[in-house]
Design a protein around this motif. Sequence first.
Motif, mmCIF file in Angstrom:
data_model
loop_
_atom_site.group_PDB
_atom_site.id
_atom_site.type_symbol
_atom_site.label_atom_id
_atom_site.label_comp_id
_atom_site.label_asym_id
_atom_site.label_seq_id
_atom_site.Cartn_x
_atom_site.Cartn_y
_atom_site.Cartn_z
ATOM 1 N N ASP A 1 0.838 -1.201 0.000
ATOM 2 C CA ASP A 1 0.000 0.000 0.000
ATOM 3 C C ASP A 1 0.873 1.252 0.000
ATOM 4 O OD1 ASP A 1 0.904 0.310 2.696
ATOM 5 O OD2 ASP A 1 -0.842 -0.783 3.437
ATOM 6 N N GLU A 2 0.237 2.401 -0.042
ATOM 7 C CA GLU A 2 0.940 3.690 -0.086
ATOM 8 C C GLU A 2 1.844 3.897 1.132
ATOM 9 O OE1 GLU A 2 1.400 7.530 -2.029
ATOM 10 O OE2 GLU A 2 -0.052 6.029 -2.618
ATOM 11 N N TRP A 3 1.365 3.544 2.322
ATOM 12 C CA TRP A 3 2.155 3.706 3.538
ATOM 13 C C TRP A 3 3.451 2.919 3.435
ATOM 14 C CZ3 TRP A 3 4.390 0.526 7.074
ATOM 15 C CH2 TRP A 3 4.891 1.131 8.225
ATOM 16 N N GLU A 4 3.352 1.671 3.001
ATOM 17 C CA GLU A 4 4.545 0.844 2.885
ATOM 18 C C GLU A 4 5.489 1.401 1.827
ATOM 19 O OE1 GLU A 4 4.551 -3.627 3.785
ATOM 20 O OE2 GLU A 4 4.522 -3.505 1.592
ATOM 21 N N MET A 5 4.957 1.840 0.696
ATOM 22 C CA MET A 5 5.784 2.429 -0.360
ATOM 23 C C MET A 5 6.557 3.625 0.181
ATOM 24 S SD MET A 5 6.760 2.669 -3.543
ATOM 25 C CE MET A 5 5.684 2.212 -4.865
ATOM 26 N N ASP A 6 5.865 4.519 0.850
ATOM 27 C CA ASP A 6 6.514 5.717 1.386
ATOM 28 C C ASP A 6 7.589 5.359 2.405
ATOM 29 O OD1 ASP A 6 4.871 7.243 -0.215
ATOM 30 O OD2 ASP A 6 3.486 7.773 1.394
ATOM 31 N N ASN A 7 7.317 4.398 3.270
ATOM 32 C CA ASN A 7 8.253 4.055 4.331
ATOM 33 C C ASN A 7 9.424 3.208 3.854
ATOM 34 O OD1 ASN A 7 7.311 5.103 7.091
ATOM 35 N ND2 ASN A 7 5.451 4.456 6.043
ATOM 36 N N VAL A 8 9.213 2.336 2.913
ATOM 37 C CA VAL A 8 10.314 1.507 2.402
ATOM 38 C C VAL A 8 11.311 2.364 1.644
ATOM 39 C CG1 VAL A 8 10.914 -0.310 0.756
ATOM 40 C CG2 VAL A 8 9.023 -0.658 2.340
ATOM 41 N N PHE A 9 10.822 3.281 0.813
ATOM 42 C CA PHE A 9 11.713 4.040 -0.056
ATOM 43 C C PHE A 9 12.059 5.428 0.476
ATOM 44 C CE2 PHE A 9 9.851 0.828 -2.820
ATOM 45 C CZ PHE A 9 11.020 0.259 -3.311
ATOM 46 N N SER A 10 11.592 5.788 1.666
ATOM 47 C CA SER A 10 11.858 7.126 2.189
ATOM 48 C C SER A 10 13.317 7.338 2.565
ATOM 49 C CB SER A 10 10.968 7.420 3.399
ATOM 50 O OG SER A 10 11.323 6.571 4.475
ATOM 51 N N GLY A 11 14.002 6.300 3.025
ATOM 52 C CA GLY A 11 15.376 6.472 3.486
ATOM 53 C C GLY A 11 16.429 6.070 2.489
ATOM 54 N N VAL A 12 16.065 5.863 1.236
ATOM 55 C CA VAL A 12 17.051 5.421 0.254
ATOM 56 C C VAL A 12 17.348 6.530 -0.737
ATOM 57 C CG1 VAL A 12 16.364 3.007 0.451
ATOM 58 C CG2 VAL A 12 15.327 4.419 -1.310
ATOM 59 N N GLN A 13 18.513 6.415 -1.362
ATOM 60 C CA GLN A 13 18.890 7.398 -2.366
ATOM 61 C C GLN A 13 17.954 7.298 -3.558
ATOM 62 O OE1 GLN A 13 22.921 6.384 -3.305
ATOM 63 N NE2 GLN A 13 23.751 7.649 -1.667
ATOM 64 N N PRO A 14 17.713 8.432 -4.207
ATOM 65 C CA PRO A 14 16.891 8.374 -5.414
ATOM 66 C C PRO A 14 17.506 7.410 -6.416
ATOM 67 C CG PRO A 14 17.230 10.641 -4.738
ATOM 68 C CD PRO A 14 18.133 9.792 -3.877
ATOM 69 N N GLY A 15 16.683 6.691 -7.093
ATOM 70 C CA GLY A 15 17.142 5.722 -8.087
ATOM 71 C C GLY A 15 16.040 4.739 -8.393
#
Length: 144
Positions: free
Chosen positions: A83-97
């Motif tokens: 879901d959106e929450w998981e998407m935001d939290n999984v990728f929030s701390g990673v470098q763009p790419g």
Amino acid sequence: MLGRRIENRLMALQVHMEGQLRVLRNILETRIEHRKIADRINKAVFQKIGSRYFYVEKKNKESWYSAADRCRQLGGHLATIQDEWEMDNVFSGVQPGSYWVDIYSLGGDEGPYFSSLSGKEVKYFKWGIDLPKFDHNHCVNNGD
């Protein structure tokens, strides 16, 4: 006559309860299997986000197939974002790419898209703005 109606209702209730019991057994077996899988995961390299563990490769660029194999070597699998929450939290701390997720299509560019883990059609995915939705293998990467 009344006894026969009661007997029929009891039989119908028994059939219904047996169906409910099968559903509960399936749920329990699935949860036990998920627990076994979770116990095999090398938690030292995974980060817990919500109730699940994720590993984001930050150094090596790999194909979807190589990334899927690497995840299996670590005791996991490519993530199917729920879901959106998981998407935001999984990728929030990673470098763009771009990061591979567990979605692919055998039907060409327009889908449908499936999870390689479950074989079921995925319920959630979100494309980045102005990013390709697929590569030549019809696999999906989450571009941020």
